[in-house]
Structure formats: structure tokens, C-alpha cells
Design a protein around this motif. Structure first.
Motif, PDB file in Angstrom:
ATOM      1  N   ASP A 169       0.834  -1.205   0.000  1.00 20.18           N
ATOM      2  CA  ASP A 169       0.000   0.000   0.000  1.00 20.18           C
ATOM      3  C   ASP A 169       0.869   1.256   0.000  1.00 20.18           C
ATOM      4  N   LEU A 170       1.910   1.269   0.815  1.00 19.80           N
ATOM      5  CA  LEU A 170       2.829   2.406   0.861  1.00 19.80           C
ATOM      6  C   LEU A 170       3.482   2.626  -0.495  1.00 19.80           C
ATOM      7  N   LEU A 171       3.969   1.565  -1.119  1.00 18.73           N
ATOM      8  CA  LEU A 171       4.613   1.691  -2.428  1.00 18.73           C
ATOM      9  C   LEU A 171       3.630   2.201  -3.478  1.00 18.73           C
ATOM     10  N   GLY A 172       2.396   1.722  -3.438  1.00 21.07           N
ATOM     11  CA  GLY A 172       1.377   2.210  -4.372  1.00 21.07           C
ATOM     12  C   GLY A 172       1.095   3.691  -4.171  1.00 21.07           C
ATOM     13  N   GLU A 173       0.996   4.100  -2.914  1.00 24.05           N
ATOM     14  CA  GLU A 173       0.776   5.516  -2.599  1.00 24.05           C
ATOM     15  C   GLU A 173       1.931   6.376  -3.111  1.00 24.05           C
ATOM     16  N   GLU A 174       3.150   5.920  -2.910  1.00 20.68           N
ATOM     17  CA  GLU A 174       4.328   6.656  -3.367  1.00 20.68           C
ATOM     18  C   GLU A 174       4.395   6.699  -4.892  1.00 20.68           C
ATOM     19  N   ALA A 175       4.004   5.614  -5.544  1.00 22.14           N
ATOM     20  CA  ALA A 175       3.996   5.589  -7.015  1.00 22.14           C
ATOM     21  C   ALA A 175       2.998   6.607  -7.557  1.00 22.14           C
ATOM     22  N   ARG A 176       1.835   6.669  -6.943  1.00 23.78           N
ATOM     23  CA  ARG A 176       0.824   7.653  -7.368  1.00 23.78           C
ATOM     24  C   ARG A 176       1.318   9.075  -7.156  1.00 23.78           C
ATOM     25  N   LYS A 177       1.974   9.344  -6.030  1.00 19.58           N
ATOM     26  CA  LYS A 177       2.514  10.683  -5.761  1.00 19.58           C
ATOM     27  C   LYS A 177       3.487  11.106  -6.856  1.00 19.58           C
ATOM     28  N   ARG A 178       4.221  10.147  -7.391  1.00 20.94           N
ATOM     29  CA  ARG A 178       5.214  10.437  -8.419  1.00 20.94           C
ATOM     30  C   ARG A 178       4.598  10.474  -9.817  1.00 20.94           C
ATOM     31  N   GLY A 179       3.316  10.198  -9.916  1.00 25.16           N
ATOM     32  CA  GLY A 179       2.630  10.248 -11.203  1.00 25.16           C
ATOM     33  C   GLY A 179       2.844   9.025 -12.077  1.00 25.16           C
ATOM     34  N   LEU A 180       3.258   7.905 -11.494  1.00 22.64           N
ATOM     35  CA  LEU A 180       3.484   6.700 -12.286  1.00 22.64           C
ATOM     36  C   LEU A 180       2.167   6.137 -12.800  1.00 22.64           C
ATOM     37  N   ARG A 181       2.244   5.498 -13.947  1.00 22.01           N
ATOM     38  CA  ARG A 181       1.056   4.868 -14.525  1.00 22.01           C
ATOM     39  C   ARG A 181       0.879   3.440 -14.034  1.00 22.01           C
ATOM     40  N   ARG A 182       1.999   2.817 -13.614  1.00 26.23           N
ATOM     41  CA  ARG A 182       1.917   1.433 -13.165  1.00 26.23           C
ATOM     42  C   ARG A 182       3.120   1.078 -12.297  1.00 26.23           C
ATOM     43  N   VAL A 183       2.952   0.020 -11.519  1.00 32.04           N
ATOM     44  CA  VAL A 183       4.072  -0.585 -10.810  1.00 32.04           C
ATOM     45  C   VAL A 183       4.118  -2.050 -11.209  1.00 32.04           C
ATOM     46  N   ILE A 184       5.328  -2.590 -11.198  1.00 28.75           N
ATOM     47  CA  ILE A 184       5.525  -3.995 -11.534  1.00 28.75           C
ATOM     48  C   ILE A 184       6.374  -4.653 -10.463  1.00 28.75           C
ATOM     49  N   SER A 185       6.226  -5.947 -10.397  1.00 24.45           N
ATOM     50  CA  SER A 185       7.054  -6.762  -9.528  1.00 24.45           C
ATOM     51  C   SER A 185       7.455  -7.989 -10.329  1.00 24.45           C
ATOM     52  N   ILE A 186       8.716  -8.351 -10.268  1.00 24.52           N
ATOM     53  CA  ILE A 186       9.192  -9.552 -10.952  1.00 24.52           C
ATOM     54  C   ILE A 186       9.413 -10.604  -9.880  1.00 24.52           C
ATOM     55  N   GLU A 187       8.701 -11.707 -10.018  1.00 20.80           N
ATOM     56  CA  GLU A 187       8.733 -12.758  -8.997  1.00 20.80           C
ATOM     57  C   GLU A 187       9.152 -14.094  -9.591  1.00 20.80           C
ATOM     58  N   ASP A 188       9.892 -14.847  -8.807  1.00 22.27           N
ATOM     59  CA  ASP A 188      10.152 -16.247  -9.104  1.00 22.27           C
ATOM     60  C   ASP A 188       8.814 -16.969  -8.980  1.00 22.27           C
ATOM     61  N   ARG A 189       8.510 -17.841  -9.927  1.00 19.45           N
ATOM     62  CA  ARG A 189       7.216 -18.535  -9.897  1.00 19.45           C
ATOM     63  C   ARG A 189       7.019 -19.355  -8.618  1.00 19.45           C
ATOM     64  N   ASP A 190       8.104 -19.691  -7.941  1.00 17.70           N
ATOM     65  CA  ASP A 190       8.001 -20.449  -6.694  1.00 17.70           C
ATOM     66  C   ASP A 190       7.652 -19.564  -5.502  1.00 17.70           C
ATOM     67  N   ASN A 191       7.630 -18.259  -5.682  1.00 17.02           N
ATOM     68  CA  ASN A 191       7.331 -17.341  -4.585  1.00 17.02           C
ATOM     69  C   ASN A 191       5.815 -17.161  -4.475  1.00 17.02           C
ATOM     70  N   HIS A 192       5.149 -18.254  -4.113  1.00 17.31           N
ATOM     71  CA  HIS A 192       3.687 -18.282  -4.095  1.00 17.31           C
ATOM     72  C   HIS A 192       3.085 -17.251  -3.139  1.00 17.31           C
ATOM     73  N   ALA A 193       3.712 -17.047  -1.993  1.00 18.36           N
ATOM     74  CA  ALA A 193       3.164 -16.099  -1.003  1.00 18.36           C
ATOM     75  C   ALA A 193       3.140 -14.680  -1.573  1.00 18.36           C
ATOM     76  N   ALA A 194       4.232 -14.243  -2.189  1.00 14.83           N
ATOM     77  CA  ALA A 194       4.290 -12.887  -2.747  1.00 14.83           C
ATOM     78  C   ALA A 194       3.330 -12.746  -3.925  1.00 14.83           C
ATOM     79  N   ILE A 195       3.270 -13.749  -4.772  1.00 17.85           N
ATOM     80  CA  ILE A 195       2.377 -13.690  -5.934  1.00 17.85           C
ATOM     81  C   ILE A 195       0.923 -13.581  -5.471  1.00 17.85           C
ATOM     82  N   GLU A 196       0.544 -14.384  -4.494  1.00 21.32           N
ATOM     83  CA  GLU A 196      -0.835 -14.339  -3.990  1.00 21.32           C
ATOM     84  C   GLU A 196      -1.129 -12.996  -3.332  1.00 21.32           C
ATOM     85  N   LEU A 197      -0.207 -12.488  -2.536  1.00 20.84           N
ATOM     86  CA  LEU A 197      -0.387 -11.188  -1.882  1.00 20.84           C
ATOM     87  C   LEU A 197      -0.565 -10.082  -2.922  1.00 20.84           C
ATOM     88  N   GLU A 198       0.295 -10.069  -3.931  1.00 20.98           N
ATOM     89  CA  GLU A 198       0.205  -9.041  -4.962  1.00 20.98           C
ATOM     90  C   GLU A 198      -1.099  -9.161  -5.752  1.00 20.98           C
TER      91      GLU A 198
END
Length: 177
Positions: free
Chosen positions: A124-153
Motif C-alpha cells: 500500500d505504501l509503495l502504491g501511494e508513493e507511485a501515485r505521488k510520483r505520477g506513475l502509470r503502473r508498478v511492476i514486480s518480478i517474482e520467481d514462480r516459486d514465490n507463491h506467497a508474494a504472488i498471492e499477496l500481490e
């Protein structure tokens, strides 16, 4: 630099997780290298591998330098401390492209602090900061085995897609259009 002068440069922002854990979040500076080095000793080996996309028993100066020497606009590194104990419990980064359209994010949480909603709060903090900077999108690159992070995102509105040429990785994207 003293803790007091760091607080002047980077005031603490209070954040609460969904389970009520209170965090104090601030930008990271060069003086934080030792505390970050210690922090990553308390992140599981698997989570260090997922964060840096390489196996590493120890996170050293070369990996910590970009986290502690940011321009604080195009790239920002955040540190989240437990409000009660002052323990560093999470590290999060937002790194924007030259056009300030896309930001790549990464989050790490101390192993003994997982499951308390800290990942949600940091996303949530990163999304808020991205919006403040006027970004159109944020991305995350995950190892397919990182199920917890993928599900959270995914729970936080990120959409996954394959990365051409690397079947091991997944790109998750959240748009702000």
C-alpha cells in the motif's frame, strides 16, 4: 549522522497493518547499511533468493549500496520499524524508469514478522508513493516459486503475466489509470 538528524531528513510515517501492528516507516540513507545488513540476516534464505533473484547466504555492500544511496525521487528505499521495539521488520523499494511511467517494487520482511500484514502495508505504501510520483503502473518480478508474494500481490490488484524467454519468472503489474 545521529538518529535525531536522520529523523529530521526522513521523518517517521506511522503505518498500521491489518492486524494492528504499528510501524514507523522512513526513507533509507547511507548510514543504514549496517542495520539493513543485520536485517537481511533475519530474512529467510528463500526470501533473500526471491528478493535478489539469486542465492545468497549474506547480503553485502554491493547489494545494500543501491538500497542506501537513493535519489529519493526516482528511486526510494523504505525501512519499516516496529513502533514498540524499534526493530527493523521490513525493507521496500520503488525504482522508477527514466520516463517516470513505471516503477518496479520489491519487499522483504523479517522471517519472524511474517504473517502480520506487513506485506500488505508495504505494498500500500509503495502504491501511494507511485501515485505521488505520477506513475502509470508498478511492476514486480517474482520467481514462480514465490507463491506467497504472488498471492499477496494478486490480492492487492496486481495482474500476473509470463516473461518472454524466462519460464522461471513472472511479471505482476498494477495500473493506476
Amino acid at each position: 549522522m545521529t538518529a535525531a538528524s536522520l529523523a529530521e531528513l526522513a521523518p517517521l510515517r506511522p503505518f498500521a497493518t491489518r492486524d494492528g501492528t504499528r510501524l514507523d516507516v522512513r526513507a533509507a540513507f547511507s548510514e543504514d547499511e549496517a542495520v539493513l545488513e543485520s536485517f537481511f540476516e533475519n530474512v529467510s534464505a528463500e526470501d533473500r533468493r526471491f528478493r535478489f533473484l539469486a542465492a545468497s547466504r549474506h547480503v553485502g555492500h554491493d547489494q545494500l549500496y543501491p538500497l542506501t544511496h537513493c535519489d529519493h525521487w526516482r528511486t526510494e528505499s523504505f525501512l519499516a520499524f516496529d513502533h514498540e521495539s524499534g526493530v527493523l521488520v521490513a525493507s521496500a523499494v520503488l525504482a522508477c524508469d527514466a520516463k517516470m511511467e513505471t516503477g518496479e517494487i520489491a519487499v522483504s520482511i523479517r522471517n519472524d514478522w511474517r504473517g502480520r500484514g506487513i506485506g500488505w502495508a508495504m505494498l500500500d505504501l509503495l502504491g501511494e508513493e507511485a501515485r505521488k510520483r505520477g506513475l502509470r503502473r508498478v511492476i514486480s518480478i517474482e520467481d514462480r516459486d514465490n507463491h506467497a508474494a504472488i498471492e499477496l500481490e494478486r490480492e492487492r490488484g496486481f495482474v500476473p503475466r509470463a516473461i518472454d524467454g524466462d519460464p522461471r519468472l513472472l511479471l505482476l503489474e498494477k495500473r493506476f489509470d
